[in-house]
Enzyme design. Sequence first.
Site, mmCIF file in Angstrom:
data_model
loop_
_atom_site.group_PDB
_atom_site.id
_atom_site.type_symbol
_atom_site.label_atom_id
_atom_site.label_comp_id
_atom_site.label_asym_id
_atom_site.label_seq_id
_atom_site.Cartn_x
_atom_site.Cartn_y
_atom_site.Cartn_z
ATOM 1 N N HIS A 58 0.836 -1.269 0.073
ATOM 2 C CA HIS A 58 -0.067 0.008 -0.115
ATOM 3 C C HIS A 58 0.966 1.392 0.005
ATOM 4 C CE1 HIS A 58 0.681 -0.574 4.268
ATOM 5 N NE2 HIS A 58 0.205 0.570 4.615
ATOM 6 N N HIS A 60 1.404 3.903 2.113
ATOM 7 C CA HIS A 60 2.100 4.557 2.990
ATOM 8 C C HIS A 60 3.271 4.947 2.891
ATOM 9 C CE1 HIS A 60 -1.869 4.165 5.731
ATOM 10 N NE2 HIS A 60 -1.982 5.218 4.693
ATOM 11 N N ASP A 62 5.962 4.693 5.108
ATOM 12 C CA ASP A 62 6.813 3.828 5.829
ATOM 13 C C ASP A 62 6.771 2.472 5.300
ATOM 14 O OD1 ASP A 62 4.103 3.385 6.622
ATOM 15 O OD2 ASP A 62 4.741 2.147 8.516
ATOM 16 N N HIS A 63 6.274 2.429 4.075
ATOM 17 C CA HIS A 63 6.039 1.160 3.337
ATOM 18 C C HIS A 63 6.715 1.140 1.871
ATOM 19 C CE1 HIS A 63 3.384 -1.310 6.001
ATOM 20 N NE2 HIS A 63 3.199 -0.105 6.391
ATOM 21 N N HIS A 116 -7.474 -1.041 5.518
ATOM 22 C CA HIS A 116 -6.454 0.207 6.168
ATOM 23 C C HIS A 116 -6.019 1.085 5.053
ATOM 24 C CE1 HIS A 116 -2.915 1.256 8.230
ATOM 25 N NE2 HIS A 116 -2.029 1.218 6.966
ATOM 26 N N ASP A 135 -0.052 -3.848 6.136
ATOM 27 C CA ASP A 135 -1.028 -3.316 7.457
ATOM 28 C C ASP A 135 -2.515 -3.628 7.586
ATOM 29 O OD1 ASP A 135 1.507 -1.928 8.219
ATOM 30 O OD2 ASP A 135 0.677 0.144 7.682
ATOM 31 N N HIS A 173 4.714 -4.474 11.030
ATOM 32 C CA HIS A 173 5.091 -3.788 12.456
ATOM 33 C C HIS A 173 5.034 -4.716 13.698
ATOM 34 C CE1 HIS A 173 4.511 0.427 11.061
ATOM 35 N NE2 HIS A 173 3.613 -0.159 10.180
#
Length: 262
Positions: A58, A60, A62-63, A116, A135, A173
Site C-alpha cells: 500500500h 504509506h 513507511d512502506h 487500512h 498493515d 509492524h
Amino acid sequence: MSVKQPLQVTAIPAFADNYLWLIHDGQHAAVVDPGDAAPIEAALASLNLKLDAILLTHHHADHAGGVPALLAQRQIPVYGPARERIAGITVPLSGGDRVDLPALDLTLAVLDVPGHTAGHIAYVAHDQHWLFCGDTLFAGGCGRLFEGTPEQMSASLAQLAALPDDTKVYCAHEYTVSNMRFAVAAEPGNPDVTARLEHEQQRRARGEATVPSTIGVEKRTNPFLRCREPGVLASLHAEGRLSGNDPVAAFAALREWKNVYR
Ligand SMILES: [Zn+2]
C-alpha cells in the site's frame, strides 16, 4: 556471488517498529514494503544479494518511501496495488493476479484486502505458506481503517483467515504486545489469549521479534478474527459498545475500542 540457499525471509527492522521483509536464496532477493532504502542496501551488501524485485502492499510512506532510492541504483520491476498512486510502480496488481519471480523460483498470488487503505493488496506464497499482508492483519491485531469501511476490512481479514493454519504471517509492524494487552481486555476468558500475551512479553524482553505469527495462532488469539465469539461479544456488550451480535458491527465496535484503549 554467494552460495545458493533455500528460499528464506529475513526481517529488516526500520524506523521505530517497522519490519521490511527480504525474501532471498543467498543470491537473489526481493523486498516487501521498503519504507527505507538504507537498511535494505546494508542487508543486500552484507548478505551479498542482488535485488531483483520490489513488492508493495500500500501507499504509506513507511512502506513505499525507499523505492526511489532503491531504483536510483538499479532497474528492476516494482509490483504494487493498481488502485493506489505510488511513484515507481511498473507492474500494477489486483486481486487474482500472480507474480512470478523466476530468479527466486517464487510465485505469489495477489489478494485485494482493502480497509487500512482503499487499494491495499497482500501477497501469498502458496507453496511456502507465507503471507505478506502489510498493515491489514497484525500479530494480535489489525490495521486502522484510514480509507476503508468495517465491511471491507472484515471481508479482507476473513480472506486471510481462510489461508492454511500454518501460513506464516509477515506483517509490517512490531505491535504484538500492545495488541495482546487489548486482546486480553476484549476476551478475558480465553486462556490462549492470556498465555500469548505472557509469551510475547517474554520474547520482547529477550529482544526477539514476535513476527512472523501464523494464521492458526491469529485465529485462536486475535480478537479481530474472533468477532463472532461469545466472549468477545460479551465484552463489547459490557463496554456498551455493541447491541446485538452482528459480526461486522462487532468488528467496527472492536476497532473503535482499540483506537482509544490504553
Ligand atoms: Zn499503512
